[in-house]
Design an enzyme around this catalytic site. Sequence first.
Site, PDB file in Angstrom:
ATOM      1  N   SER A  80      50.771  39.986  69.777  1.00  0.00           N
ATOM      2  CA  SER A  80      51.971  40.827  69.799  1.00  0.00           C
ATOM      3  C   SER A  80      52.022  41.686  71.052  1.00  0.00           C
ATOM      4  CB  SER A  80      51.954  41.746  68.585  1.00  0.00           C
ATOM      5  OG  SER A  80      50.844  42.612  68.703  1.00  0.00           O
ATOM      6  N   CYS A  96      45.448  37.286  67.384  1.00  0.00           N
ATOM      7  CA  CYS A  96      45.986  38.412  66.623  1.00  0.00           C
ATOM      8  C   CYS A  96      45.498  38.257  65.179  1.00  0.00           C
ATOM      9  CB  CYS A  96      47.512  38.364  66.684  1.00  0.00           C
ATOM     10  SG  CYS A  96      48.308  39.525  65.582  1.00  0.00           S
ATOM     11  N   ASN A  97      44.794  39.262  64.700  1.00  0.00           N
ATOM     12  CA  ASN A  97      44.254  39.211  63.335  1.00  0.00           C
ATOM     13  C   ASN A  97      45.381  39.189  62.296  1.00  0.00           C
ATOM     14  OD1 ASN A  97      41.066  40.069  63.459  1.00  0.00           O
ATOM     15  ND2 ASN A  97      42.225  40.864  65.169  1.00  0.00           N
ATOM     16  N   THR A  98      46.445  39.935  62.567  1.00  0.00           N
ATOM     17  CA  THR A  98      47.530  40.046  61.598  1.00  0.00           C
ATOM     18  C   THR A  98      48.249  38.707  61.434  1.00  0.00           C
ATOM     19  OG1 THR A  98      47.831  42.274  62.488  1.00  0.00           O
ATOM     20  CG2 THR A  98      49.536  41.454  61.000  1.00  0.00           C
ATOM     21  N   CYS A 152      41.503  44.313  64.976  1.00  0.00           N
ATOM     22  CA  CYS A 152      42.790  44.081  65.650  1.00  0.00           C
ATOM     23  C   CYS A 152      42.439  43.950  67.126  1.00  0.00           C
ATOM     24  CB  CYS A 152      43.718  45.278  65.406  1.00  0.00           C
ATOM     25  SG  CYS A 152      45.155  45.323  66.530  1.00  0.00           S
ATOM     26  N   TYR A 209      53.156  43.716  65.019  1.00  0.00           N
ATOM     27  CA  TYR A 209      53.235  42.675  63.981  1.00  0.00           C
ATOM     28  C   TYR A 209      52.753  43.225  62.631  1.00  0.00           C
ATOM     29  CZ  TYR A 209      53.767  38.695  67.283  1.00  0.00           C
ATOM     30  OH  TYR A 209      54.203  37.793  68.216  1.00  0.00           O
TER      31      TYR A 209
HETATM   32  N1  DGL Z   1      46.701  42.611  68.084  1.00  0.00           N
HETATM   33  C1  DGL Z   1      47.120  42.372  66.777  1.00  0.00           C
HETATM   34  C2  DGL Z   1      46.018  42.157  65.775  1.00  0.00           C
HETATM   35  O1  DGL Z   1      44.973  41.706  66.155  1.00  0.00           O
HETATM   36  C3  DGL Z   1      48.411  42.852  66.254  1.00  0.00           C
HETATM   37  C4  DGL Z   1      48.724  44.264  66.331  1.00  0.00           C
HETATM   38  C5  DGL Z   1      50.126  44.514  65.842  1.00  0.00           C
HETATM   39  O2  DGL Z   1      51.035  44.056  66.532  1.00  0.00           O
HETATM   40  O3  DGL Z   1      50.302  45.161  64.817  1.00  0.00           O
HETATM   41  O4  DGL Z   1      46.186  42.412  64.608  1.00  0.00           O
END
Ligand code: DGL
Length: 212
Positions: free
Chosen positions: A8, A70-72, A175, A39
């Site tokens: 994101s 991205c974890n989400t 994240c 995200y």
């Molecule tokens: N970098 C992202 C993650 O690893 C997303 C962060 C987001 O956009 O909320 O979750």
Amino acid sequence: MKIGVFDSGKGGTTVLEAIKRVLPNEEYKYIGDSKNCPYGEKSDEELMRIVCGIVDELCDFGAEIIVIACNTATAKCIDKLRELYPKIEFVGTEPAIKLAVATGAEKILVMATPGTIESERLHELVRDNKMNNQKIELLACAGLADAIEKDENVDEVLNRLLKGKKNYDVVVLGCTHYSLIRDRIQKYFPEALLIDGNDGVASRVQQIVQKH
Ligand code: DGL
């Protein structure tokens, strides 16, 4: 091979760097979707729609492997993406809970977006890996990824979330944005080991490339 990587925003660049360290000669395209950041605060349907748009763009580039840095988006979308795009090898990024548990630490803090913290996948990871003597605390860090992305009020948000939190042996950066401010997070937990899942993602991508 052609490898697409997305997040994101800029968080996923930390994953891309880890992949390039082990695979410097592949062809990469990185998409940092900052206009849709964060995200972690979107509905599942909206996130899936956004992510499909990005995957289509990476398919146009010719990506054979797509890394969800991205974890989400991994927690919420990877299963559906595998069904929708069966020819693509998807590699996801997950909070490094296995790694944290394997250190034998007794007190573990997992920092992640609200979307990751509420996901079924995260609860599964905790359930499947935690040992009896271990305490794993989950912290939904609303606003943090967005503050890092915009480089605004990061210290204020960190203070709100982390002030008074202590005595953790390991802190999981769940994240990819958080890896960008590792040093600032470390100040709240001077004794703790901070870990992320980036090297794990890189070695998974390396395995797939070698198999090809
Ligand atoms: N970098 C992202 C993650 O690893 C997303 C962060 C987001 O956009 O909320 O979750």
